[in-house]
Design a protein around this motif. Structure first.
Motif, PDB file in Angstrom:
ATOM      1  N   GLY A  67      40.483  37.901  63.154  1.00 47.22           N
ATOM      2  CA  GLY A  67      40.272  38.124  64.582  1.00 47.22           C
ATOM      3  C   GLY A  67      39.834  39.551  64.872  1.00 47.22           C
ATOM      4  N   ASP A  68      40.335  40.127  65.955  1.00 46.06           N
ATOM      5  CA  ASP A  68      40.006  41.498  66.350  1.00 46.06           C
ATOM      6  C   ASP A  68      41.262  42.359  66.290  1.00 46.06           C
ATOM      7  OD1 ASP A  68      37.284  40.972  66.934  1.00 46.06           O
ATOM      8  OD2 ASP A  68      37.873  40.108  68.868  1.00 46.06           O
ATOM      9  N   THR A  69      41.106  43.536  65.693  1.00 42.38           N
ATOM     10  CA  THR A  69      42.237  44.456  65.571  1.00 42.38           C
ATOM     11  C   THR A  69      41.807  45.859  65.986  1.00 42.38           C
ATOM     12  OG1 THR A  69      43.289  43.201  63.789  1.00 42.38           O
ATOM     13  CG2 THR A  69      43.875  45.527  63.973  1.00 42.38           C
ATOM     14  N   CYS A  70      42.670  46.524  66.759  1.00 40.98           N
ATOM     15  CA  CYS A  70      42.405  47.891  67.166  1.00 40.98           C
ATOM     16  C   CYS A  70      43.000  48.824  66.112  1.00 40.98           C
ATOM     17  CB  CYS A  70      43.035  48.154  68.530  1.00 40.98           C
ATOM     18  SG  CYS A  70      42.091  49.303  69.540  1.00 40.98           S
ATOM     19  N   VAL A  71      42.151  49.624  65.477  1.00 47.88           N
ATOM     20  CA  VAL A  71      42.592  50.482  64.382  1.00 47.88           C
ATOM     21  C   VAL A  71      42.474  51.953  64.788  1.00 47.88           C
ATOM     22  CG1 VAL A  71      41.830  48.752  62.714  1.00 47.88           C
ATOM     23  CG2 VAL A  71      40.320  50.673  63.288  1.00 47.88           C
ATOM     24  N   PRO A  72      43.236  52.840  64.148  1.00 42.63           N
ATOM     25  CA  PRO A  72      43.152  54.272  64.471  1.00 42.63           C
ATOM     26  C   PRO A  72      41.739  54.814  64.254  1.00 42.63           C
ATOM     27  CG  PRO A  72      45.070  53.812  63.099  1.00 42.63           C
ATOM     28  CD  PRO A  72      44.254  52.559  63.119  1.00 42.63           C
ATOM     29  N   LEU A 180      37.474  52.240  58.298  1.00 38.51           N
ATOM     30  CA  LEU A 180      37.916  53.591  57.960  1.00 38.51           C
ATOM     31  C   LEU A 180      37.066  54.673  58.615  1.00 38.51           C
ATOM     32  CD1 LEU A 180      38.574  52.896  54.178  1.00 38.51           C
ATOM     33  CD2 LEU A 180      40.326  53.440  55.879  1.00 38.51           C
ATOM     34  N   ASN A 181      36.068  54.235  59.418  1.00 39.98           N
ATOM     35  CA  ASN A 181      35.180  55.184  60.096  1.00 39.98           C
ATOM     36  C   ASN A 181      34.398  56.019  59.082  1.00 39.98           C
ATOM     37  OD1 ASN A 181      33.986  56.206  62.370  1.00 39.98           O
ATOM     38  ND2 ASN A 181      35.641  57.607  62.893  1.00 39.98           N
ATOM     39  N   LYS A 182      33.885  55.330  58.045  1.00 37.74           N
ATOM     40  CA  LYS A 182      33.178  56.003  56.955  1.00 37.74           C
ATOM     41  C   LYS A 182      31.809  55.356  56.699  1.00 37.74           C
ATOM     42  CE  LYS A 182      36.637  58.759  55.565  1.00 37.74           C
ATOM     43  NZ  LYS A 182      36.546  60.238  55.463  1.00 37.74           N
ATOM     44  N   THR A 183      31.131  54.949  57.743  1.00 38.60           N
ATOM     45  CA  THR A 183      29.866  54.230  57.552  1.00 38.60           C
ATOM     46  C   THR A 183      28.781  55.126  56.958  1.00 38.60           C
ATOM     47  OG1 THR A 183      29.326  54.655  59.877  1.00 38.60           O
ATOM     48  CG2 THR A 183      30.322  52.526  59.345  1.00 38.60           C
ATOM     49  N   ASP A 184      28.759  56.398  57.295  1.00 36.11           N
ATOM     50  CA  ASP A 184      27.758  57.300  56.712  1.00 36.11           C
ATOM     51  C   ASP A 184      27.972  57.456  55.212  1.00 36.11           C
ATOM     52  OD1 ASP A 184      26.609  57.662  59.178  1.00 36.11           O
ATOM     53  OD2 ASP A 184      27.595  59.581  59.578  1.00 36.11           O
ATOM     54  N   GLN A 185      29.227  57.616  54.826  1.00 38.61           N
ATOM     55  CA  GLN A 185      29.535  57.719  53.393  1.00 38.61           C
ATOM     56  C   GLN A 185      29.175  56.437  52.666  1.00 38.61           C
ATOM     57  OE1 GLN A 185      31.405  58.670  55.959  1.00 38.61           O
ATOM     58  NE2 GLN A 185      32.874  60.282  55.426  1.00 38.61           N
ATOM     59  N   ALA A 186      29.428  55.288  53.312  1.00 42.06           N
ATOM     60  CA  ALA A 186      29.115  53.997  52.700  1.00 42.06           C
ATOM     61  C   ALA A 186      27.613  53.858  52.453  1.00 42.06           C
ATOM     62  CB  ALA A 186      29.616  52.861  53.581  1.00 42.06           C
ATOM     63  N   GLN A 187      26.815  54.302  53.411  1.00 40.28           N
ATOM     64  CA  GLN A 187      25.369  54.220  53.252  1.00 40.28           C
ATOM     65  C   GLN A 187      24.902  55.056  52.056  1.00 40.28           C
ATOM     66  OE1 GLN A 187      23.166  52.206  55.102  1.00 40.28           O
ATOM     67  NE2 GLN A 187      21.960  52.773  53.302  1.00 40.28           N
ATOM     68  N   GLN A 188      25.485  56.233  51.870  1.00 35.70           N
ATOM     69  CA  GLN A 188      25.123  57.082  50.737  1.00 35.70           C
ATOM     70  C   GLN A 188      25.515  56.432  49.423  1.00 35.70           C
ATOM     71  OE1 GLN A 188      23.383  60.170  50.812  1.00 35.70           O
ATOM     72  NE2 GLN A 188      23.247  59.513  48.677  1.00 35.70           N
ATOM     73  N   VAL A 189      26.707  55.829  49.390  1.00 34.04           N
ATOM     74  CA  VAL A 189      27.159  55.136  48.177  1.00 34.04           C
ATOM     75  C   VAL A 189      26.197  54.003  47.819  1.00 34.04           C
ATOM     76  CG1 VAL A 189      28.972  53.636  47.243  1.00 34.04           C
ATOM     77  CG2 VAL A 189      29.593  55.730  48.452  1.00 34.04           C
TER      78      VAL A 189
END
Length: 338
Positions: A67-72, A180-189
């Protein structure tokens, strides 16, 4: 129930043991769920709803398998439940406070100590310890619905919980990166991974088509990496092909009898033993030694030509780190020795 009984009657010893483990885990989940629910109801630990007095300001909404979850916005105390799910989190440069650290041995054998030292192992003899998980006070829990879907409600009362439901490792990686709010890092990986894939294909193109078989020896079975497995997804993306005789197998029919060892004939074979608990690992090593003395094994051309390469349990991984370890083996065994 009628369809289930013939399956039990005709089940192999391997299937019986697998069924036993599933049933045992199911009982553990039920008991643990009741315990966690009772503890939460009487605990002063706030759940995710009370932590976020202004959800729109303090968290991000993530859509996932449950479903939908609100994360930090920037979680600091992440717990990862599952061996393969640890890979994409570590690849993003995030060190969880706890996880299933010892499920796959590649973590400690292949990765720098600073990448995994300090991660608390939440696994107990019967699986992850929910009691200890409650004490850790995580602010985010990550996992897969196939493993912890039954206890999602209880886990989400401990901390915001995001479960992946995909069998595609790239989809899992994208979801965890967003969480984890790491989409830029994921794109580089992924850019680095794609660069390596393209380099391998360019250097290997003159030897194509090239067939691969990949097998895991366990104490009581020979298990194939099928076309829908993680390892073969990486291998096929690199331009290689599964041995034709193995195309009929799937993740539901992955056991290979000794009488069908000839179906492993290929240009190269990757071989590993089950890397589970110590007793199982030792039994698998013993089984491998027996297999290697079997005439049906010895007469395989791929064996006689010395094209069988022993690899690690990262072949059953599920993220960028293990995908790159598989690529390392492709470069090492298929290009550097050509």
């Amino acid at each position: 129930m009628r369809w289930f009984m013939p399956c039990l009657i005709n089940a192999s010893p391997f299937q019986w043991r697998k069924l036993y483990r599933i049933l045992k885990f199911g009982v553990l989940v039920i008991v643990s769920s009741l315990w966690v629910t009772a503890c939460i109801n009487h605990s002063s630990i706030p759940n995710q709803r009370s932590l976020d007095s202004s959800p729109a300001e303090n968290c991000r909404l993530i859509h996932h398998a449950m479903g939908d979850t609100c994360v930090p916005a920037n979680p600091q105390r992440v717990v990862v439940w599952g061996g393969t799910e640890l890979d994409p989190v570590l690849a993003l440069g995030v060190k969880p406070i706890a996880g299933s650290l010892n499920v796959l041995s590649y973590v400690k054998q292949k990765l720098p100590p600073q990448q995994w030292q300090g991660i608390v192992d939440i696994d107990g003899p019967q699986g992850p310890n929910l009691e200890y998980l409650l004490e850790l006070r995580p602010d985010l829990i990550l996992g897969h619905d196939s493993r912890i879907g039954p206890v999602y409600t209880q886990l989400s009362q401990i901390a915001p919980t995001v479960l992946d439901g995909s069998d595609d490792w790239k989809s899992t990686f994208r979801l965890f990166a967003e969480t984890l709010n790491k989409t830029d890092q994921a794109q580089q990986v992924m850019d680095n991974y794609n660069t390596r894939i393209n380099r391998f294909k360019a250097e290997m193109h003159h030897r194509l088509p090239f067939t691969i078989s990949s097998v895991e020896v366990r104490a009581d079975a020979i298990i194939l990496d099928t076309s829908d497995s993680f390892a073969l997804a990486v291998i096929q993306e690199a331009g290689l092909s599964l041995s034709p005789a193995l195309n009929r197998y799937t993740s539901q029919t992955w056991a290979l009898s000794k009488e069908r060892l000839n179906e492993l004939e290929s240009d190269a074979m990757f071989l590993r033993t089950w890397g589970g608990i110590t007793a199982e690992r030792q039994a698998a090593q013993s089984q491998l030694k027996q297999l290697q003395t079997d005439p049906l094994w010895s007469q395989l051309q791929v064996v006689q030509q010395g094209k069988v390469y022993e690899v690690g349990d990262y072949f059953q991984g599920g993220g960028p780190i293990t995908a790159n370890l598989i690529l390392d083996d492709l470069f090492k065994y298929l290009l550097s020795q050509s």
